[in-house]
Design an enzyme around this catalytic site. Sequence first.
Site, mmCIF file in Angstrom:
data_model
loop_
_atom_site.group_PDB
_atom_site.id
_atom_site.type_symbol
_atom_site.label_atom_id
_atom_site.label_comp_id
_atom_site.label_asym_id
_atom_site.label_seq_id
_atom_site.Cartn_x
_atom_site.Cartn_y
_atom_site.Cartn_z
ATOM 1 N N GLN A 299 1.140 -9.276 -6.553
ATOM 2 C CA GLN A 299 0.682 -10.680 -6.586
ATOM 3 C C GLN A 299 1.782 -11.347 -7.557
ATOM 4 O OE1 GLN A 299 -1.420 -12.345 -5.070
ATOM 5 N NE2 GLN A 299 -2.671 -10.422 -3.848
ATOM 6 N N CYS B 243 -8.428 -6.684 1.470
ATOM 7 C CA CYS B 243 -8.677 -5.397 2.053
ATOM 8 C C CYS B 243 -10.164 -4.868 1.928
ATOM 9 C CB CYS B 243 -7.844 -4.465 1.179
ATOM 10 S SG CYS B 243 -6.254 -5.063 1.117
ATOM 11 N N ASN C 276 -5.396 -9.040 -8.014
ATOM 12 C CA ASN C 276 -5.381 -9.880 -6.727
ATOM 13 C C ASN C 276 -6.865 -10.769 -6.281
ATOM 14 O OD1 ASN C 276 -5.885 -6.988 -6.617
ATOM 15 N ND2 ASN C 276 -6.947 -7.498 -4.479
ATOM 16 N N HIS D 22 4.705 -10.333 2.539
ATOM 17 C CA HIS D 22 3.791 -11.227 3.078
ATOM 18 C C HIS D 22 3.046 -11.920 1.663
ATOM 19 C CE1 HIS D 22 -0.365 -9.012 3.253
ATOM 20 N NE2 HIS D 22 0.432 -8.150 2.847
ATOM 21 N N THR E 97 12.825 5.431 10.396
ATOM 22 C CA THR E 97 13.732 4.161 10.429
ATOM 23 C C THR E 97 13.496 2.947 10.058
ATOM 24 O OG1 THR E 97 14.481 5.173 12.915
ATOM 25 C CG2 THR E 97 14.891 2.884 12.408
ATOM 26 N N THR F 59 0.887 -1.343 -0.140
ATOM 27 C CA THR F 59 -0.091 0.057 -0.134
ATOM 28 C C THR F 59 0.754 1.254 -0.034
ATOM 29 O OG1 THR F 59 -1.779 -1.225 1.072
ATOM 30 C CG2 THR F 59 -1.762 1.291 1.319
ATOM 31 N N SER G 297 5.161 -6.402 -2.034
ATOM 32 C CA SER G 297 4.901 -6.637 -0.581
ATOM 33 C C SER G 297 5.362 -8.129 -0.003
ATOM 34 C CB SER G 297 3.450 -6.431 -0.399
ATOM 35 O OG SER G 297 2.948 -6.681 1.057
#
Length: 405
Positions: free
Chosen positions: A204, A351, A176, A226, A260, A97, A224
Site C-alpha cells: 500500500q 480480497c 490496506n 496495480h 517465463t 500475494t 504490487s
Amino acid sequence: MLPGQGTETSSRRIEAAHDCNFVGMPPKYVYLDYAASAPLDPEVLEVMHPYLEAVGNPASTHAAGRFLRTALEEARQTIADLLGAAPGEIIFTSGGTEADNHALRSAVETFSLSTILYNPTEHHAVLHTIEDLAQQSKVRAIPIAIDPYGRIDLNHLETLLRKHSGVLVSIMYANNEIGTLQPVSEIAALCQQYGALYHCDTVQVMGLGWVRVDEWPVDFLAASAHKFYGPKGVGFLYRRRPIKSFITGGAQERGQRAGTENVASIAGMAFALKKAYQQKDLYLKHLSTLKAHALMLLQALLPEARINGVPTLEGSHPGILNFYLPLEKADDLLLIHLDLAGVCASGTSACSSGSGHPSHVLQAIGLSPEEAVRAVRLSWGWGSEKAHLEVAIQTLRQSLLSPTA
Ligand code: PLP
C-alpha cells in the site's frame, strides 16, 4: 455552507465529479477504491505495448529473446535504483500475494526458521500463508500485540524477540483497510538487534515513494504494480539475501522464481514506479489535501462516524479513510446505497469483500462482527477530487436519513 449541501456551485461540482470515468465502469461513476486497485496510467499502457506484441521468450539467446531480456533487465535496474537496492535483489512475481508467499515460505525454508512473529492485521496474503506454515508444523506463529489503532506494541515485540530464536517478523508498512502506518524503522532496528529477519508488506505504500532499502534494514518486501497505476497481476519481491524458489520449474529470475516473466507488465510496472518516485511530493500533497477534506466532511455530515485506525493525517496512509457508523440503519447495505448512487467504495479489503466474513482487521482492533459490517473504506488517488468525497459522504448521510433506507 458545507460543500455538497445543495448550493448551485456544489451541485455543479458533484455533477462534474460524476463525469470522471474509467474503462469498464458504467458512465457517471465515482471511483473511491484506489486501495483495492488504482487505474492503469495510459502512459504505462503505452510503455507496455511493444512488449505485448513482441515475439520471443526473454530466456532465448536470439535477437527476439534479447529484445525482451533487455527490457526485463532495464526494468529490474530501474526498480533497484529507485529503492537503493542491487538489481539481483529484485525478483519479479505475479503480484503482492505471490511476493508475500515467496518471502515467508522461502525464508522459513532457506534459513530453517522456527518462529514467525506477526501483526494480526496483515493482509490475508500474509496471514493465510503463516497459518498454512503453522498448520504444517513448519513454524510456531505468534501474534504481536497491537493498540486500538492497529499499531504494533514495540515492547511486546522486543519481549518476544528476546525469548525466541530462528525468528521471522512479518509486519506491513500500511494497513490496506484502515491505513494505519507501522513504526517500520524501529521494527527493523529491533529485528537487527536480535538477529531476526524482517519481512514487510509494502503493497500500500510503494506508490508513495517512501521505500529505500539502503536506509532501512528490511530483509524482504512485497510490492504490487496495480496499487501504483501499473497493471494488475505483476509485482516484485525484494530480498536482501538469496532464497530458494518456492515455484519449481525453469531457471528464470536467477533460479529464484521459475516461469517465463511477464515482460510487458514488468516494463509497465518499472515505468509506473519511476513516475511515482518522481511525483511523490505532489502526490502526497494531493492525497493529504483530500484526506483533510474527507475528515472535515465526516465530522460535519456524519458526526456519529467513528474512525477505524489512526484518526489523524499523521501516522496514517494519506489516501485511505475507514470509519464505521454506530447506527441501526448502517448495515452492510451501505455499500449498496453507495453503488446505486454511483460510488465505488469498499467495506473491507478487496480480497475479503464478498466472503461474507466481517473484517479480521476491524475485529483485531476491537470492533465486534456487527460493528465491522457497518464500516466503509474510502480510498483515493490521482483521479480523485474533493467533490468525489462529497458525493460519497452525502450519499451515506442521505441513506441514513431516508425513511426507506
Ligand atoms: N498486501 C496488501 C497490503 C494488499 O493491500 C494487497 C492487495 O490488496 C496484497 C497484499 C495482494 O496484492 P495482489 O493483489 O497484487 O496479489
